[in-house]
Scaffold this active site. Structure first.
Site, short mmCIF file in Angstrom:
data_model
loop_
_atom_site.label_atom_id
_atom_site.label_comp_id
_atom_site.label_asym_id
_atom_site.label_seq_id
_atom_site.Cartn_x
_atom_site.Cartn_y
_atom_site.Cartn_z
N SER C 55 0.81 -1.22 0.00
CA SER C 55 0.00 0.00 0.00
C SER C 55 0.84 1.28 0.00
O SER C 55 0.45 2.25 -0.66
CB SER C 55 -1.05 -0.01 1.11
OG SER C 55 -0.45 0.04 2.38
N GLN C 76 -7.62 -2.79 -24.34
CA GLN C 76 -7.06 -3.63 -23.27
C GLN C 76 -6.54 -2.78 -22.11
O GLN C 76 -6.76 -3.09 -20.94
CB GLN C 76 -5.90 -4.48 -23.82
CG GLN C 76 -6.33 -5.50 -24.86
CD GLN C 76 -5.15 -6.18 -25.56
OE1 GLN C 76 -4.00 -5.77 -25.42
NE2 GLN C 76 -5.43 -7.23 -26.31
N VAL C 78 -7.36 0.24 -21.00
CA VAL C 78 -8.31 0.91 -20.10
C VAL C 78 -9.09 -0.06 -19.22
O VAL C 78 -9.86 0.37 -18.37
CB VAL C 78 -9.28 1.85 -20.86
CG1 VAL C 78 -8.50 2.93 -21.60
CG2 VAL C 78 -10.19 1.08 -21.80
N HIS C 80 -7.59 -1.69 -17.06
CA HIS C 80 -6.91 -1.52 -15.77
C HIS C 80 -7.56 -0.34 -15.06
O HIS C 80 -7.33 0.82 -15.41
CB HIS C 80 -5.40 -1.31 -15.98
CG HIS C 80 -4.74 -2.55 -16.50
ND1 HIS C 80 -4.19 -3.49 -15.68
CD2 HIS C 80 -4.63 -3.04 -17.76
CE1 HIS C 80 -3.73 -4.51 -16.40
NE2 HIS C 80 -3.98 -4.26 -17.68
N ARG C 81 -8.39 -0.63 -14.09
CA ARG C 81 -9.29 0.38 -13.54
C ARG C 81 -8.66 1.28 -12.49
O ARG C 81 -9.19 2.35 -12.21
CB ARG C 81 -10.54 -0.32 -12.96
CG ARG C 81 -11.45 -0.85 -14.05
CD ARG C 81 -12.42 -1.87 -13.50
NE ARG C 81 -11.73 -3.08 -13.08
CZ ARG C 81 -12.32 -4.18 -12.62
NH1 ARG C 81 -13.64 -4.21 -12.51
NH2 ARG C 81 -11.62 -5.22 -12.28
N SER C 89 -10.11 11.44 -28.95
CA SER C 89 -11.47 11.06 -29.30
C SER C 89 -11.63 10.84 -30.80
O SER C 89 -11.20 11.68 -31.60
CB SER C 89 -12.41 12.18 -28.86
OG SER C 89 -13.69 11.99 -29.41
N ARG C 157 1.84 1.01 -7.21
CA ARG C 157 1.26 -0.30 -6.88
C ARG C 157 0.45 -0.85 -8.05
O ARG C 157 0.52 -2.04 -8.36
CB ARG C 157 0.35 -0.17 -5.65
CG ARG C 157 -0.16 -1.51 -5.15
CD ARG C 157 -1.16 -1.32 -4.02
NE ARG C 157 -1.38 -2.55 -3.30
CZ ARG C 157 -2.18 -2.67 -2.26
NH1 ARG C 157 -2.84 -1.61 -1.79
NH2 ARG C 157 -2.35 -3.83 -1.67
N ARG C 166 1.07 -7.74 -17.89
CA ARG C 166 1.26 -7.34 -19.28
C ARG C 166 2.70 -7.49 -19.78
O ARG C 166 2.92 -7.41 -20.99
CB ARG C 166 0.77 -5.91 -19.49
CG ARG C 166 -0.70 -5.69 -19.14
CD ARG C 166 -1.67 -6.52 -19.98
NE ARG C 166 -3.06 -6.08 -19.75
CZ ARG C 166 -4.11 -6.51 -20.43
NH1 ARG C 166 -3.97 -7.43 -21.38
NH2 ARG C 166 -5.31 -6.06 -20.15
#
Lengths: 222, 222, 222, 222
Positions: C55, C76, C78, C80-81, C89, C157, C166
């Site tokens: 942490s 792929q 995005v 990873h939240r 755009s 982290r 990845r």
């Protein structure tokens, strides 16, 4: 401590298995939900666990009612950020008769001191409130031992992380007891889903605490 | 209470503005970082705020050192889940001389009672430790008032949410004081970025607390 | 593919180490920042890694400018939240001359077919726009290969998790190339912080993919 | 487009109301679940909405099966980070007969061009696969229009945010159609819980898009 599941995703194992299967299939989720046999579900969940692909486990969630735990515990619990909490407020709920948790190590002379302090704090709190001090300020007196209640919702993946950290011998005894109780509860509903949940010494045969571990197992050599 | 920023994204306003501009531009982020003038930055940030497109604000983060606050406050603070915390442990750090926070409302007779309890708790804690009770259990005695220290990292978007909720008159006085101090600190570094941060009554001209509000402003009629 | 760090927490290793040290110390974070020597920092980071207490690694964050990658990759990425994204755009930025990524496996006859399709799509897209079809609809023609640009911010982290998944041989070649580039970049800034970042086969001596692994290492026996 | 709820928290309104009530009550969650009448539930939910205290809404979650949507849509959808997704893989599922979504604006001459491109891409994809190009690379040819399937789980609070942004006239037509379908579905299960879900122009009488809005309503003056 009182722990009960008050709501959960119905058919959690099928839901997770159907979501996982969808990733590798021409079929849609509804069709998969109907078609998957229990042995298909078992096989899929087993494969997800083995390969560490835990994201489908997020589709099942569990809501716990937790009572009779200390504020020490709740302060640790809410550090788990991938979860949702509603907690009894010490601002709005009067603590004129607060319950408290006594650690098992506190016995004999220590227990007498501990109990005396709790009674003295209760008296002082009540006195402050009667003097017009707002509840939200009088509570600055209240001890970590004071009991609280929560509703907590976790998804299954977040529970895996919670059980890994908090069922460990190195976790404090109270949150460890809670975690073990929660694990018992979810296993009654979804035994297959939580087959390998728990501390790494049990489920992965290594100790994540390294030299700080409890000694039951050695750490994984890097 | 002592609040200091110990680390932050350098050039936070340019970073946010370049990220925002990238979405609508042929140019890449590096090129944009170099090319954007201060007035471009101001204009871009203003447009983001007005349209509520706050995701680019996430690219700037701020790390705070927070000392001399109570465990009441820290329990509230860590409920903000889109942030990172490291907190002084009551399991591992001895509390043989704990500091504590006294609410401003606690005065006169109430203060005498409060102070007496704090002293009595300190004595009891020390006695338990001397009797061999583990620190992690002796701390069940410690009050919500006990001082703690934290390092907390928030991104700018999460800070907007924090300031909206915690700079509000309805927040408890201690976390409100912390939030106002944190807002002062970030404004010294990035005044434009936090121009419209704060409670809704000030920055959006309505009260989000509805009938429970402080009365300064009426709620937005639905 | 072009990857550059456009912003990051200054002194990321000291920041993480000071936050970690604070948990077990009477001292505050500022004092710790000043007092910690490089060898203290090294020792603290090493202990955090060994015990899996990651942490404090969240206090350091890195902002990347990423260009010349495909929409296959960005879709792929995005996922990873625990990260923040701003992406060019296709609704608002004209694609009248879109770039595209060609997979290395596409050679010879396949390459001729691939290139022909890209040219044909570009022509069709431009024609649709000239017929008055909104850009946001004309883009339904655009291929996964179409190039995009992003700004992405991760904390350390979350990067550990990203690199574990990845940089693995089982990840698709394009996102694997990106992850390896990002790891190179962060290691130039904070070599100690990312000493053990990467796929589990390299940093933990086991394969997380189990029977689906690349074969370099066997999976950990459960 | 096909949208179905395949799992959800049973009694979502009671669950949310009980969790909310717990914060301000001596009683525990189980007892509250039993005791709350429908009118209690209505009153509690209404109060939560009015005061913007949406955290208890997180205790109810909904799992959607979504089929027949484009990769344009899925790329936008997965940007909502407080949700869980499982998506059909273009790496592992053959696209030898891919479906595709045609935007309604694409008509007449544009439609002929669009359809021709889709057919040409299908042929090229199949040819590449037959030449031995891995599926994961052949898919670089596939268009944004290509159909995909997902399972997505959102809690109610995250759905509120999703509906606010994506039911708005300014959202792209396809994800707007999805959001409106999802809102219809959840309202059949929990009408009271989603009474005020939707774009701000409808539920809060202001436009969050400011000068970029659709013109139906003016923005809130700051």
């Amino acid at each position: 401590m009182r722990v009960q599941i008050i709501a959960h995703t119905p058919e959690p194992e099928q839901t997770v298995a159907a979501a996982a299967k969808l990733c590798y299939s021409q079929a849609g989720a509804e069709e998969l939900m109907e078609r998957l046999s229990q042995s298909d579900v078992d096989r899929l969940l087993s494969r997800l666990e083995q390969s560490g692909h835990l994201s489908p486990f997020e589709h099942a969630s569990f809501t716990f009612s937790i009572e009779g735990v200390s504020r020490t515990l709740s302060h640790q619990l809410v550090r788990h950020r991938i979860a949702s909490y509603s907690q009894q407020s010490q601002r709005y709920v009067s603590q004129l008769q607060f319950g408290y948790v006594t650690p098992p190590s506190v016995k004999g002379e220590a227990l007498a001191i501990f109990t005396e302090q709790m009674e003295s704090l209760q008296e002082a709190y009540n006195k402050l409130v009667s003097l017009g001090i707002p509840q939200e300020d009088a509570r600055y007196l209240l001890p970590n031992a004071a009991e609280t209640k929560l509703v907590a919702t976790f998804n299954c993946r977040s529970l895996y992380n919670f059980f890994e950290l908090r069922c460990c011998q190195r976790a404090q005894w109270e949150i460890r007891a809670l975690a073990c109780r929660m694990l018992d509860e979810v296993r009654q509903i979804a035994p297959r889903l939580f087959l390998h949940a728990g501390p790494t010494c049990i489920v992965q045969n290594y100790c994540r605490e390294g030299e700080h571990g409890c000694g039951r197992l050695r750490a994984r050599s890097n």
